[in-house]
Design a protein around this motif. Structure first.
Motif, PDB file in Angstrom:
ATOM      1  N   LEU A  48       0.825  -1.206   0.000  1.00  0.00           N
ATOM      2  CA  LEU A  48       0.000   0.000   0.000  1.00  0.00           C
ATOM      3  C   LEU A  48       0.859   1.255   0.000  1.00  0.00           C
ATOM      4  O   LEU A  48       0.545   2.233  -0.686  1.00  0.00           O
ATOM      5  N   GLU A  49       1.952   1.244   0.745  1.00  0.00           N
ATOM      6  CA  GLU A  49       2.845   2.404   0.785  1.00  0.00           C
ATOM      7  C   GLU A  49       3.511   2.619  -0.574  1.00  0.00           C
ATOM      8  O   GLU A  49       3.643   3.760  -1.026  1.00  0.00           O
ATOM      9  N   LYS A  52       0.931   4.129  -2.889  1.00  0.00           N
ATOM     10  CA  LYS A  52       0.711   5.531  -2.511  1.00  0.00           C
ATOM     11  C   LYS A  52       1.849   6.404  -3.039  1.00  0.00           C
ATOM     12  O   LYS A  52       1.607   7.477  -3.602  1.00  0.00           O
ATOM     13  N   GLN A  53       3.081   5.960  -2.870  1.00  0.00           N
ATOM     14  CA  GLN A  53       4.239   6.720  -3.337  1.00  0.00           C
ATOM     15  C   GLN A  53       4.230   6.859  -4.855  1.00  0.00           C
ATOM     16  O   GLN A  53       4.498   7.932  -5.392  1.00  0.00           O
ATOM     17  N   ASN A  55       1.628   6.810  -6.816  1.00  0.00           N
ATOM     18  CA  ASN A  55       0.558   7.740  -7.166  1.00  0.00           C
ATOM     19  C   ASN A  55       0.981   9.186  -6.944  1.00  0.00           C
ATOM     20  O   ASN A  55       0.677  10.060  -7.756  1.00  0.00           O
ATOM     21  N   LEU A  56       1.690   9.449  -5.846  1.00  0.00           N
ATOM     22  CA  LEU A  56       2.175  10.800  -5.589  1.00  0.00           C
ATOM     23  C   LEU A  56       3.156  11.246  -6.665  1.00  0.00           C
ATOM     24  O   LEU A  56       3.108  12.380  -7.141  1.00  0.00           O
TER      25      LEU A  56
END
Length: 79
Positions: A48-49, A52-53, A55-56
């Motif tokens: 998940l991390e 998320k990274q 996507n950022l």
């Protein structure tokens, strides 16, 4: 955080319908089995991390990337 000691084959029950079973204990980690309803999402935190990274990074375009995308757009007809 609740910390428990469990042996291979022992289980933890979360709520009424999630069962965590210790499958194997090795020197480099623990294998667990998770029995949960299909509507309960079970994810590894590191995955998940990473998503998320990514996507950022994808959302933070620099000026050169924006200019490159604008160059791909067809010209608008003049009125």
């Amino acid at each position: 955080m609740l910390v428990l000691s469990r042996r291979v084959g022992e289980r933890l029950i979360i709520g009424d319908n999630i069962v965590i079973t210790v499958i194997d204990v090795r020197s480099d980690g623990v294998r667990i089995g998770i029995d949960a309803p299909r509507d309960v999402r079970v994810n590894r935190a590191e995955v998940l991390e990473a998503v998320k990274q990514a996507n950022l990074e994808a959302a933070s375009a620099d000026d050169d990337a924006v200019d490159g995308l604008r160059a791909l757009r067809p010209p608008t007809p003049e009125a």
